[in-house]
Design a protein around this motif. Structure first.
Motif, short mmCIF file in Angstrom:
data_model
loop_
_atom_site.label_atom_id
_atom_site.label_comp_id
_atom_site.label_asym_id
_atom_site.label_seq_id
_atom_site.Cartn_x
_atom_site.Cartn_y
_atom_site.Cartn_z
N VAL A 24 5.20 -2.68 -7.46
CA VAL A 24 3.93 -1.98 -7.21
C VAL A 24 3.99 -0.58 -7.80
O VAL A 24 4.83 0.23 -7.41
CB VAL A 24 3.66 -1.89 -5.69
N PRO A 25 3.11 -0.26 -8.75
CA PRO A 25 3.10 1.09 -9.30
C PRO A 25 2.50 2.10 -8.32
O PRO A 25 1.60 1.76 -7.56
CB PRO A 25 2.21 0.97 -10.55
N THR A 66 0.85 -1.21 0.00
CA THR A 66 0.00 0.00 0.00
C THR A 66 0.87 1.24 0.00
O THR A 66 0.60 2.22 -0.71
CB THR A 66 -0.93 -0.01 1.23
N ASN A 67 1.94 1.21 0.78
CA ASN A 67 2.84 2.36 0.83
C ASN A 67 3.43 2.66 -0.54
O ASN A 67 3.56 3.83 -0.94
CB ASN A 67 3.95 2.13 1.86
N ALA A 68 3.77 1.63 -1.27
CA ALA A 68 4.31 1.83 -2.63
C ALA A 68 3.23 2.42 -3.53
O ALA A 68 3.49 3.34 -4.32
CB ALA A 68 4.79 0.50 -3.19
N ALA A 69 2.00 1.93 -3.41
CA ALA A 69 0.93 2.40 -4.28
C ALA A 69 0.54 3.84 -4.01
O ALA A 69 0.12 4.56 -4.92
CB ALA A 69 -0.29 1.48 -4.13
N ILE A 70 0.67 4.28 -2.76
CA ILE A 70 0.28 5.66 -2.44
C ILE A 70 1.46 6.62 -2.57
O ILE A 70 1.28 7.83 -2.42
CB ILE A 70 -0.32 5.77 -1.02
N SER A 119 7.47 1.27 -10.53
CA SER A 119 8.11 0.56 -9.44
C SER A 119 8.19 1.51 -8.25
O SER A 119 9.18 2.17 -8.01
CB SER A 119 9.49 0.12 -9.92
N GLY A 120 7.07 1.60 -7.52
CA GLY A 120 6.92 2.67 -6.53
C GLY A 120 7.44 2.33 -5.15
O GLY A 120 7.52 3.20 -4.29
#
Ligand code: FES
Length: 580
Positions: free
Chosen positions: A307-308, A270-274, A380-381
């Motif tokens: 994760v984008p 989730t952190n990567a997505a946000i 690649s977030g």
């Protein structure tokens, strides 16, 4: 995940204070009655501590007294007995040397407040950056039924009809003043435009990130993170949270039932997505340490890698939390992770539902705020974990906030021995630096600062800003505000003050940053590095007494969460001896 609720009714821990007719019981109950509580509130119903980080010096949480009244309504409605308890409030905007030095002190104080007093469950009322992890760490160590409700973000800021974000524009405007493109008068005028309502920072800074982490971990009701502080639905959320904790106590639904490895992996993705804050790395590692979950920096790199970043919020993107809420908020993001096969769908949450069940029907109402995967800010977030001879235990970088062209870079080190050295020399027009150099800042880690200040995104020299250049590679053992941006390598471990290789970097050394290869390399031979380290002596462990001493002696490295070594683990909530 299967959870079997406990039998109800049963005797709760608060009854060892309030039940019965012994001298001790009458002492505990009788004194409470001076507040006008009717006798039936002591009849064995769940006593819920509303742990409130309200403080007028924590402005982001200054509205939490009001919100607590709604929590109380919910607790009474569900048949509980609410007791509001003020707890240590580590304010990001006021505490010196840095609120991070007090996260662990707050966690320790809150843990003892939970265990030592007649409570059966707790509502964690938090908002500003450190208040969320400190109370979650305490709840994890007591393993008492607990639920988070945050104060919510501020409304959008606007200056000259442009959206301005908390923190993010503080850094931008401050650099604009240095570059001569903004006047001091305009800077002061913009100040009031940034913070125009109660609530926490309105960017995807650390407060919004940690509110999102609490929700993604399953420790807050679905939808909690993004509701603006002043929206009436924030009050509804508080009331529903109050209702829910009473049932959690009856069911004996504890943090250890929720905070499994799968929950942490959901939160990391989730952190990567946000495009969340790098501070989440340290806080989640610390929370995991309190429940005995083996979470590592490698887990951050592994889970976040593919994760984008789809949430188009500052500092990585252009919108603010208010728009995120209108678009559908965090449940939409979690649903998207589930659809992409990136969610442990059966992870249990405080609602009693699984992570997937509570989001599967939500909708995205604005595809410019929550982006389709093909339009992601970066594909690649996830937080990148770098290793190498400069960071044997790891360092982190947030790709969504970095300049792509700088993510593969080799440059000459310009070293600042500590923050005072940086401040003394950065504005010097004769400083030997250009935009290809790598700025290195030492002694700003957990022990060194002490407390690990958010100075890793150190401002560029004015002579470089005047060229219109806004980013350079910067490396330190410090943290960075979640509202900040740049190609900034943070949390370099071991830190300089603990004798990590960062301590012996010299101006003129060449450094290579290779984000794709996950590498941070100091171009000196092993023999030279060993010789320099052999000559190194600690210089920044200076506190001789008080909490600062305790912190410097016992704080662990950023790579494991920077908790105090003696606070790790779960100590449960045994009822202590009565002293009366
Ligand atoms: Fe409190 Fe940002 S300073 S949330």
């Amino acid at each position: 995940m299967t959870f079997k609720p406990a039998a109800w009714p049963r005797k709760l821990r608060s009854q060892t204070w309030f039940g019965g007719t012994s001298k001790d019981n009458i002492y505990h109950r009788g004194w409470m009655k001076n507040q006008g509580f009717p006798p039936d509130l002591f009849d064995g119903r769940p006593v819920i501590g509303i742990l409130n980080t309200w403080s007028e010096l924590t402005p982001c949480n200054a509205h939490l007294r009001d919100l607590a009244e709604r929590v109380k309504h919910g607790i009474y409605e569900a048949g509980g007995f609410p007791v509001e308890v003020p707890v240590f409030s580590a304010s990001e905007s006021a505490f010196r040397p840095t609120a991070m030095m007090f996260r662990n002190l707050a966690a320790m104080a809150v843990e003892e407040a939970m265990r030592g007093q007649p409570m059966d469950g707790c509502v964690l009322m938090v908002g500003c950056d450190k208040t969320t992890p400190s109370l979650l760490m305490a709840a994890a160590s007591t393993d008492m039924p607990s639920i988070v409700v945050t104060g919510g973000p501020m409304l959008n800021g606007y200056y000259k009809n442009e959206r301005v974000g908390s923190g993010t524009h503080l850094w931008k405007f401050s650099e604009a003043v240095k570059a001569g493109t903004m006047t001091k008068e305009e800077f002061v005028e913009a100040e009031a435009s940034m913070s125009r309502s109660p609530g926490s920072c309105n960017t995807m800074g650390t407060a919004s990130t940690m509110a999102s982490m609490a929700e993604a971990l399953g420790m807050a009701l679905s939808g909690n993170a993004a509701i603006p502080a002043v929206d009436s639905r924030r009050r509804v959320m508080a009331q529903l949270t109050g209702r829910r904790i009473v049932q959690m106590v009856k069911d004996d639904l504890k943090p250890s039932d929720i905070l499994k490895k799968e929950a942490f992996e959901n939160a990391i993705r989730t952190n990567a997505a946000i495009g969340g804050s790098t501070n989440a790395v340290i806080h989640l590692l610390a929370i995991a340490g309190r429940v005995g979950i083996d979470l590592t920096l490698e887990d951050w790199d592994r889970c976040g890698r593919d994760v984008p970043t789809i949430v188009n919020l500052m500092p990585s993107g252009k919108y603010l939390m208010e728009e995120f809420f209108y678009a559908g908020g965090l449940p939409v993001v979690i649903k998207r992770l589930g659809e992409a096969g990136l969610l442990h769908k059966d992870a249990l949450t405080v609602s009693g539902e699984t992570a997937w069940d509570q989001v599967k029907a939500v909708q995205n109402y604005n595809e410019d705020v929550i982006l389709p995967a093909e339009k992601a800010l970066t594909q690649s977030g996830g937080v990148v974990v770098l290793k190498g001879n400069l960071a044997p235990k790891g360092a982190v970088l947030k790709p969504s906030a970095a300049t792509p062209a700088l993510m593969q870079h080799r440059g000459r080190a310009v070293v600042f021995e500590d923050i005072d050295d940086y401040k003394a020399r950065i504005n010097d027009e004769d400083l030997d630096i250009d935009e290809t150099c790598v700025m290195v800042l030492k002694n700003c880690g957990p022990k060194g600062y002490p407390g690990m200040a958010e100075v890793g995104n150190m401002g560029l020299p004015p002579k470089i800003l005047r060229k219109g250049i806004t980013d350079m590679v910067r490396i330190s053992d410090a943290r960075m505000s979640g509202t900040a941006f740049g190609t900034v390598v943070l949390h370099t471990s071991p830190e300089a003050a603990a004798g990590g290789p960062l301590a012996v970097v010299q101006s003129g050394d060449m450094i290579e940053l290779d984000v794709a290869g996950r590498r941070l390399h100091l171009e000196v031979s092993d023999a030279e590095l060993a010789a320099r380290l052999a000559k190194w002596a600690p210089s920044h462990i200076r506190a001789e007494s008080g909490y600062a001493w305790l912190h410097q002696q016992h704080v662990e490295g950023a790579d494991t969460g920077a908790d105090l070594d003696f606070l790790k683990g779960c100590r449960g909530n045994p009822v202590g001896k009565d002293s009366h």
